[in-house]
Write a protein that holds these residues in place. Structure first.
Motif, PDB file in Angstrom:
ATOM      1  N   LEU A  22      13.039  22.494  12.497  1.00 26.24           N
ATOM      2  CA  LEU A  22      14.117  21.872  13.498  1.00 26.24           C
ATOM      3  C   LEU A  22      14.591  22.995  13.990  1.00 26.24           C
ATOM      4  CD1 LEU A  22      15.899  18.682  11.721  1.00 26.24           C
ATOM      5  CD2 LEU A  22      14.227  18.862  13.537  1.00 26.24           C
ATOM      6  N   TYR A  23      15.106  23.986  13.895  1.00 27.06           N
ATOM      7  CA  TYR A  23      15.927  24.885  14.517  1.00 27.06           C
ATOM      8  C   TYR A  23      15.115  25.438  15.603  1.00 27.06           C
ATOM      9  CZ  TYR A  23      14.372  29.639  13.377  1.00 27.06           C
ATOM     10  OH  TYR A  23      13.664  30.947  13.010  1.00 27.06           O
ATOM     11  N   GLN A  24      13.944  25.643  15.480  1.00 22.60           N
ATOM     12  CA  GLN A  24      13.053  26.227  16.515  1.00 22.60           C
ATOM     13  C   GLN A  24      12.910  25.211  17.604  1.00 22.60           C
ATOM     14  OE1 GLN A  24       9.246  28.273  14.815  1.00 22.60           O
ATOM     15  NE2 GLN A  24      10.484  28.141  12.820  1.00 22.60           N
ATOM     16  N   LEU A  25      12.344  24.028  17.486  1.00 24.25           N
ATOM     17  CA  LEU A  25      12.691  22.968  18.389  1.00 24.25           C
ATOM     18  C   LEU A  25      14.094  22.714  19.025  1.00 24.25           C
ATOM     19  CD1 LEU A  25      10.313  20.521  16.534  1.00 24.25           C
ATOM     20  CD2 LEU A  25       9.862  21.748  18.295  1.00 24.25           C
ATOM     21  N   PHE A  26      15.071  22.851  18.301  1.00 24.26           N
ATOM     22  CA  PHE A  26      16.404  22.701  18.950  1.00 24.26           C
ATOM     23  C   PHE A  26      16.565  24.008  19.856  1.00 24.26           C
ATOM     24  CE2 PHE A  26      20.780  24.472  18.209  1.00 24.26           C
ATOM     25  CZ  PHE A  26      21.780  23.324  18.536  1.00 24.26           C
ATOM     26  N   SER A  34      13.864  30.958  25.122  1.00 28.36           N
ATOM     27  CA  SER A  34      12.476  31.678  25.286  1.00 28.36           C
ATOM     28  C   SER A  34      11.730  31.718  23.986  1.00 28.36           C
ATOM     29  CB  SER A  34      12.447  32.871  26.009  1.00 28.36           C
ATOM     30  OG  SER A  34      12.781  33.922  25.281  1.00 28.36           O
ATOM     31  N   PHE A  35      10.398  31.630  23.976  1.00 23.28           N
ATOM     32  CA  PHE A  35       9.747  31.898  22.620  1.00 23.28           C
ATOM     33  C   PHE A  35       9.879  33.267  22.137  1.00 23.28           C
ATOM     34  CE2 PHE A  35       7.058  28.411  24.380  1.00 23.28           C
ATOM     35  CZ  PHE A  35       7.318  27.456  23.289  1.00 23.28           C
ATOM     36  N   ALA A  36      10.129  34.217  22.851  1.00 24.83           N
ATOM     37  CA  ALA A  36      10.211  35.636  22.671  1.00 24.83           C
ATOM     38  C   ALA A  36      11.565  35.738  21.592  1.00 24.83           C
ATOM     39  CB  ALA A  36      10.296  36.618  23.671  1.00 24.83           C
ATOM     40  N   LYS A  37      12.670  35.033  22.444  1.00 30.80           N
ATOM     41  CA  LYS A  37      14.366  35.047  21.780  1.00 30.80           C
ATOM     42  C   LYS A  37      14.046  34.239  20.553  1.00 30.80           C
ATOM     43  CE  LYS A  37      16.804  36.110  25.839  1.00 30.80           C
ATOM     44  NZ  LYS A  37      17.577  35.693  26.802  1.00 30.80           N
ATOM     45  N   ILE A  38      13.318  33.255  20.106  1.00 30.49           N
ATOM     46  CA  ILE A  38      13.194  32.553  19.337  1.00 30.49           C
ATOM     47  C   ILE A  38      12.453  33.405  18.144  1.00 30.49           C
ATOM     48  CG2 ILE A  38      12.097  30.507  18.029  1.00 30.49           C
ATOM     49  CD1 ILE A  38      12.566  28.852  20.566  1.00 30.49           C
TER      50      ILE A  38
END
Length: 186
Positions: A22-26, A34-38
């Motif tokens: 969940l946290y990634q989608l959140f 951004s995906f890089a920061k995730i």
């Protein structure tokens, strides 16, 4: 006691798996990260798990089983609920705290299972635990996603927190009220 340990550990494991998804989608959907920061955040969170896991036994030696289970019963659901309640960017702090809990819970709960399992079936029992975690997640994950789709991630976090509160506190109550509670003094 072994059945309760498997159930409790599976509920906590499923909660951590749910948070991990969940946290990634959140972060992406609600905060526009951004995906890089995730990826960087995920690396930091996983390093946190490793660091906390290395010292989990020290804290468990102080808390003991009964208190560890009680605190996890309360703090895991509260972390979900807090993630849904606090303002968006502050939720990152709650997610970090959740990963501290994850770093503590995983080795400690597996150790509890190991204490109540004969070595000849230990791998089987841990496999059952792992399967149960994924089975629970197979129900809760899509449910959490559907709530996020219909409402938002905040609502999803709060509802899932309530579900895990019922599961964890219920299992803890069963342990406390079982015929043999001597295992809680381990």
């Amino acid at each position: 006691p072994l059945l309760y340990q498997i159930l409790f550990s599976s509920f906590v494991g499923s909660a951590t798996l749910t948070m991990a998804w969940l946290y990634q989608l959140f972060l992406k959907e609600d905060l526009g990260v951004s995906f890089a920061k995730i990826g960087i955040i995920a690396a930091i969170l996983n390093l946190t798990i490793g660091l906390i896991s290395a010292y989990a036994y020290r804290l468990e030696n102080r808390l003991r089983m009964k208190n560890s289970l009680l605190y996890l019963s309360a703090l895991v659901p509260l972390a979900f609920i807090a993630t849904g309640v606090v303002p968006s960017y502050f939720a990152l702090g709650v997610i970090f705290f959740f990963y501290v809990l994850r770093g503590y819970a995983t080795p400690v709960l597996k150790d509890y299972i190991n204490k109540f399992t004969n070595s000849d079936i230990r791998a089987t029992i841990l496999s059952i635990r792992s399967f149960t975690i994924r089975l629970i997640f197979a129900v809760i994950g899509p449910f959490a996603g559907k709530i996020a789709d219909l409402k938002n991630f905040s609502t999803s976090y709060m509802v899932i927190g309530a579900v895990f509160a019922i599961l964890l506190l219920g299992t803890y109550a069963l342990m406390i009220h079982s015929k043999d509670t001597s295992f809680l003094e381990e």
